[in-house]
Design an enzyme around this catalytic site. Structure first.
Site, short mmCIF file in Angstrom:
data_model
loop_
_atom_site.label_atom_id
_atom_site.label_comp_id
_atom_site.label_asym_id
_atom_site.label_seq_id
_atom_site.Cartn_x
_atom_site.Cartn_y
_atom_site.Cartn_z
N GLY A 255 0.77 -1.24 0.00
CA GLY A 255 0.00 0.00 0.00
C GLY A 255 0.80 1.29 0.00
O GLY A 255 0.38 2.29 -0.57
N ASP B 94 0.19 3.42 4.26
CA ASP B 94 -0.74 4.18 3.44
C ASP B 94 -1.87 4.78 4.27
O ASP B 94 -2.21 5.94 4.14
CB ASP B 94 -1.31 3.31 2.29
CG ASP B 94 -1.85 1.96 2.77
OD1 ASP B 94 -1.79 1.67 3.98
OD2 ASP B 94 -2.33 1.19 1.92
N ASP C 269 -6.34 2.72 10.01
CA ASP C 269 -7.76 2.40 10.10
C ASP C 269 -8.05 1.91 11.52
O ASP C 269 -8.24 2.73 12.43
CB ASP C 269 -8.06 1.34 9.03
CG ASP C 269 -9.53 1.02 8.88
OD1 ASP C 269 -10.35 1.60 9.61
OD2 ASP C 269 -9.88 0.19 8.03
N LYS D 10 -8.05 7.50 9.21
CA LYS D 10 -9.52 7.52 9.28
C LYS D 10 -9.96 7.98 10.67
O LYS D 10 -9.41 7.54 11.68
CB LYS D 10 -10.08 6.11 9.04
CG LYS D 10 -9.96 5.65 7.59
CD LYS D 10 -10.70 4.35 7.36
CE LYS D 10 -10.46 3.86 5.94
NZ LYS D 10 -11.14 2.57 5.66
N PHE E 21 -14.24 3.50 2.55
CA PHE E 21 -13.22 2.67 1.90
C PHE E 21 -12.70 3.39 0.67
O PHE E 21 -13.45 3.72 -0.25
CB PHE E 21 -13.78 1.29 1.52
CG PHE E 21 -12.67 0.36 1.16
CD1 PHE E 21 -11.89 -0.25 2.13
CD2 PHE E 21 -12.36 0.12 -0.18
CE1 PHE E 21 -10.83 -1.08 1.79
CE2 PHE E 21 -11.30 -0.71 -0.52
CZ PHE E 21 -10.55 -1.32 0.46
N VAL E 22 -11.39 3.64 0.66
CA VAL E 22 -10.80 4.41 -0.43
C VAL E 22 -9.78 3.57 -1.20
O VAL E 22 -9.19 2.63 -0.66
CB VAL E 22 -10.11 5.70 0.08
CG1 VAL E 22 -11.15 6.72 0.51
CG2 VAL E 22 -9.13 5.42 1.22
N ASP F 257 -5.64 -0.33 -2.64
CA ASP F 257 -6.30 -1.26 -3.57
C ASP F 257 -7.61 -1.82 -3.04
O ASP F 257 -7.88 -1.77 -1.85
CB ASP F 257 -5.39 -2.46 -3.84
CG ASP F 257 -5.37 -3.42 -2.65
OD1 ASP F 257 -5.09 -2.95 -1.52
OD2 ASP F 257 -5.68 -4.61 -2.82
N ARG G 44 -4.55 0.52 -7.59
CA ARG G 44 -3.36 1.12 -6.96
C ARG G 44 -2.74 2.20 -7.83
O ARG G 44 -2.11 3.12 -7.34
CB ARG G 44 -2.30 0.05 -6.71
CG ARG G 44 -2.63 -0.96 -5.63
CD ARG G 44 -1.37 -1.70 -5.20
NE ARG G 44 -1.65 -2.94 -4.51
CZ ARG G 44 -1.91 -3.05 -3.21
NH1 ARG G 44 -1.91 -1.98 -2.45
NH2 ARG G 44 -2.14 -4.23 -2.66
#
Ligand code: XMP
Length: 184
Positions: A43, A99, A102, A131, A152-153, A159, A165
């Site tokens: 990521g 990346d 969460d 987040k 969700f991004v 990805d 990606r």
């Protein structure tokens, strides 16, 4: 690919501007010290490449492959270290790059493992996205690119089932893309 997005959250230009500022913060924080960056794959690949080219410090780059999502859109709660051996980090100032923050489990597990077996001189974390949500594991990265809502991004390294990606921006994936397929 763009048709799978609900909307773009961070455009290329906004990412570029934020990376300039983040790189300046990191450069000032470590001033003339030698830095070892531990980038979490896959990521943080694009984020790391763009960020580190803006950091004019003597530095080493190592990578670690970890996963907690296992292909879905919700953390499985189990952080897997796919490469069991950590690079030699003894006596080094280590900056872990990820990346997105969460639940916090991934970074927490990596930092814990670093302090147990890596014996670095210092260990900090930097995430591109954080987040706004309660964390399942305590984790406070010193450097954060953007705060965002709990959605969700994908894109810019992030990805869904290994797709998206290579999008140059970050966008919210349409729920119908992953609804019905279930996590994993
Ligand atoms: P935790 O929950 O351990 O999660 O903080 C960190 C890892 O989970 C993945 N992740 C995402 N990947 N879009 C993604 O493509 C997301 O919105 C998302 N949220 C979490 C990511 O691999 C991160 O390193």
């Amino acid at each position: 690919m763009q048709e799978d997005l609900d909307r773009v959250l961070f455009e290329e230009d906004a990412i570029r501007v934020r990376l300039d500022a983040l790189a300046a913060e990191i450069t000032a924080f470590y001033s003339n010290r030698e830095l070892t960056v531990l980038a979490l794959l896959n990521g943080s690949l694009i984020f790391a490449a763009d960020l580190l080219r803006r950091v004019p410090l003597p530095l080493r780059i190592d990578c670690l492959r970890v996963s907690s999502y296992h292909g879905g859109t919700e953390s499985s709660g189990v952080v897997t270290f796919e490469e069991q051996t950590l690079p030699d980090l003894r006596g080094r100032h280590v900056l872990v790059l990820d990346d997105i923050l969460d639940t916090g489990r991934t970074l927490h597990a990596v930092l814990e493992r670093l302090s147990e077996v890596g014996a670095p001189l210092s260990a900090e974390a930097c995430v591109l996205l954080s987040k706004r949500r309660p964390r399942a594991a305590h984790c406070e990265p010193r450097f954060v690119g953007f705060e965002m809502e709990d959605e969700f991004v994908v894109g810019y390294g992030l990805d869904y089932r290994e797709r998206y990606r290579n999008l140059p921006y970050i966008g919210v994936l349409k729920p119908q893309i992953y609804c019905g397929s279930g996590p994993g």
